[in-house]
Design a protein around this motif. Structure first.
Motif, short mmCIF file in Angstrom:
data_model
loop_
_atom_site.label_atom_id
_atom_site.label_comp_id
_atom_site.label_asym_id
_atom_site.label_seq_id
_atom_site.Cartn_x
_atom_site.Cartn_y
_atom_site.Cartn_z
N SER A 63 0.72 3.49 2.24
CA SER A 63 0.80 3.98 3.63
C SER A 63 2.24 4.12 4.16
O SER A 63 2.46 4.99 5.01
N ARG B 91 0.30 -6.59 -4.77
CA ARG B 91 -0.19 -7.71 -3.96
C ARG B 91 -0.32 -8.92 -4.86
O ARG B 91 -0.69 -8.80 -6.02
N HIS C 142 0.86 -1.19 0.00
CA HIS C 142 0.00 0.00 0.00
C HIS C 142 0.90 1.24 0.00
O HIS C 142 2.12 1.12 0.13
N GLN D 80 -2.39 3.29 -5.96
CA GLN D 80 -3.15 3.86 -4.85
C GLN D 80 -2.81 5.33 -4.71
O GLN D 80 -1.74 5.78 -5.13
N1 PHE Z 1 -3.58 1.25 3.31
C1 PHE Z 1 -4.98 0.84 3.33
C2 PHE Z 1 -5.18 -0.23 2.26
O1 PHE Z 1 -4.38 -0.36 1.38
C3 PHE Z 1 -5.90 1.98 3.07
C4 PHE Z 1 -5.86 3.03 4.15
C5 PHE Z 1 -5.00 4.09 4.06
C6 PHE Z 1 -6.69 2.92 5.25
C7 PHE Z 1 -4.99 5.08 5.07
C8 PHE Z 1 -6.68 3.87 6.23
C9 PHE Z 1 -5.83 4.93 6.14
O2 PHE Z 1 -6.13 -0.97 2.28
#
Ligand code: PHE
Length: 353
Positions: A170, A207, A168, A220
């Motif tokens: 994140s 993934r 992700h 994303q």
């Molecule tokens: N990183 C999460 C995902 O890939 C999405 C997400 C990002 C959720 C930021 C909350 C806050 O599913």
């Protein structure tokens, strides 16, 4: 005979016809060769008269054929040059132009909307550390959530560290929040900044998954806001405003369903109101719901991991699939088509640069 041969030679249409005439006259069993053979059975006197005549005939016919051959060859060359001539004044064939991939188009549209709302763009590397992708985001060690992400892991390096393809965007939250962004391989990666932080992070994610709605590589966009006094109301307004502008509708209705992410608390999935009755999904009106993204308030543990005091600063974060938003906005049925590089698909759905 000589008159007849002269006429034939003059009339020969091409080099091949001329060669046939030459064989018929001068070849082994040709007419002139036949005459030459008769010399052997003649008396010396007869031979004295006939010899020079026949030899002369042969020489004249040979010369005539040679001359004709030269002019036929010259004519054939002229014809070829005329036929194969290039007309440099003709217009050149049109060049095929590339187009902007729908994912990149939508990434730009999204970035532009967030930029107007005061967000900066940050990026991070596709190859991440286990620490940034999971540990700093409050995924417990050995927790099944790590496996749930269907992670592509690399073999551990000499230092025992196991790198991975980020599952992700994140981990760029971590890179942006940490005071130092050590090990950052390039200057375009978000440098650690003091709050307030307002960033969006577009990028590739991976993934181990493949069907009509999942591809091993996808895109994303992450959002992160850190400031004093930030609450869920800010999150809701930001996302509703973004969605309405992105889908070019006056307003959207939204619903936040409780969910779980290790790095946010509380966590939610955001649904938006839509209408599926016409076969296509219409955003902004109707009584159906469409799941659109994951979000929540940044978990205090994540803030602490990154050196930010959760008693002073709060934040919200969200993450959404760019390819999925492109499919929704531009009506593309199968996610896998997006990464097949089929030029027919690309020229149909692509955008002019
Ligand atoms: N990183 C999460 C995902 O890939 C999405 C997400 C990002 C959720 C930021 C909350 C806050 O599913």
């Amino acid at each position: 005979l000589e008159a007849d041969l002269s006429a034939q030679i003059a009339a020969a249409a091409d080099v091949a016809a001329l060669e046939a005439i030459r064989v018929a006259a001068l070849g082994k069993s040709g007419s002139i060769s036949g005459l030459l053979k008769t010399l052997g059975s003649m008396s010396p006197d007869e031979r004295k008269a006939a010899g020079p005549a026949i030899n002369g005939l042969r020489d004249r016919v040979q010369t005539a054929i040679g001359g004709r051959k030269e002019s036929l060859e010259a004519a054939e060359l002229d014809a070829r040059l005329a036929a194969e001539r290039l007309d440099l004044t003709l217009p050149a064939p049109a060049r095929r132009r590339g187009s902007v991939h729908p994912t990149m188009q939508v990434m730009d549209e999204m970035t532009a909307i967030f930029a107007e709302m005061g967000f900066q763009v940050a990026e991070g590397p596709d190859i991440e550390t286990d620490f940034n992708n999971f540990t700093a985001l409050n995924f417990p060690e050995k927790h099944p959530a790590r496996e749930m992400h269907d992670t592509f892991f690399f073999n551990p390096g000499p230092d025992g560290e196991r790198k991975l393809l980020r599952t992700h965007t994140s981990p760029v939250q971590v890179r942006a929040m940490k005071k130092t962004n050590e090990g950052a391989p390039a200057p375009w990666i978000a440098a650690g900044t003091e709050p307030p932080i307002r960033i969006v992070v577009p990028g590739r994610t991976y993934r181990c998954d493949s069907d009509a709605t999942h591809t091993p590589m996808f895109h994303q966009m992450e959002g992160l806001v850190i400031d004093k006094g930030i609450h869920m109301g800010h999150l809701k307004w930001t996302l509703e405003t973004f969605i309405a502008r992105f889908f070019e509708v006056d307003s959207v209705v939204s619903r936040f369903r409780p969910h779980h992410f290790p790095f946010t608390e509380p966590s939610a999935e955001m649904d938006i109101g839509c209408d599926r009755s016409g076969g296509e999904i219409r955003i902004g009106a109707g009584s159906d719901w469409l799941e659109i993204l994951g979000c929540g308030m940044v978990h205090p543990n994540v803030l602490r991991f990154c050196g930010i005091d959760p008693d002073v600063y709060q934040g919200f974060a969200f993450g959404m699939g760019i390819d999925r938003l492109a499919m929704l906005k531009y009506g593309m049925p199968d996610l896998r088509d997006m990464f097949d590089s089929d030029t027919r698909w690309l020229s149909h759905y692509g955008f002019s640069a």
